[in-house]
Design a protein around this motif. Sequence first.
Motif, short mmCIF file in Angstrom:
data_model
loop_
_atom_site.label_atom_id
_atom_site.label_comp_id
_atom_site.label_asym_id
_atom_site.label_seq_id
_atom_site.Cartn_x
_atom_site.Cartn_y
_atom_site.Cartn_z
N PHE A 110 0.32 -6.82 -0.34
CA PHE A 110 0.62 -5.41 -0.13
C PHE A 110 -0.12 -4.88 1.09
N ASP A 111 -1.42 -5.14 1.17
CA ASP A 111 -2.22 -4.62 2.29
C ASP A 111 -1.74 -5.17 3.62
N SER A 112 -1.31 -6.43 3.65
CA SER A 112 -0.88 -7.04 4.91
C SER A 112 0.48 -6.50 5.37
N LEU A 113 1.30 -6.04 4.42
CA LEU A 113 2.65 -5.58 4.76
C LEU A 113 2.78 -4.06 4.87
N SER A 114 1.78 -3.32 4.41
CA SER A 114 1.96 -1.88 4.24
C SER A 114 1.26 -1.04 5.31
N VAL A 115 0.87 -1.67 6.41
CA VAL A 115 0.11 -0.96 7.43
C VAL A 115 0.89 0.24 7.97
N ASP A 116 2.18 0.07 8.21
CA ASP A 116 2.99 1.13 8.84
C ASP A 116 3.87 1.89 7.86
N LEU A 117 3.62 1.77 6.57
CA LEU A 117 4.50 2.40 5.59
C LEU A 117 4.47 3.92 5.67
#
Length: 204
Positions: A130-137
């Motif tokens: 989650f942390d690696s994919l959610s930077v620009d959410l």
Amino acid sequence: MRLNLYTVPACKIHNEDTSKDDEYARNIITMSIENNQTSIDHFFSKSFSSLKRSSALANAIISTLKDVSFYKENAKSIQIDRRRFDRTIRKVAYALFYQEFGYTWERLLAVTTNQIKMGDMSNDHLGDIFDSLSVDLDKFQLKGNNPLIFQYTFFDFTSEKYNKALFMIFYEVYITIEKYTIFQLKSIPVLIVCEDKKSYLNAG
């Protein structure tokens, strides 16, 4: 708060037969320490009643209750059935996909969040994903008729129609500091990541 709710046709297996799982997931979500007032109201009006009706569920929570004030002041943790929780979240994801696009999401789905922790309050591997994919959410425009309860957005990984991810937020709270600063606490943010079609077909 129950105005303009989404409805998606479902068979008996994915409706009445999973109602206990739905209830369980709701109870877990409304217990989150960073919830807004709407969630707190829902906990006492719905989840607390659910716990009173089920002594087994209440005892399971009480027996695993642990102080984690080192993580956040006055915080407590409980052990949850992650597979059961994820099963309900995936059901919501499949229904939202169908409501949004009009066809079935033919993918296995991985449920990731950084708000369900290990015993030492660190992320599990799904939290790290989650942390690696959610930077620009935070740059995405969220949808939802009841933003104090639930918001979501889909976004594409590739041009292939099934290769999408789904970001969902339950019970988001906006806090104003002094006069100008507004920041957000996301009680349980969830990112749904699809896996390959072959795995989905084999599982079906």
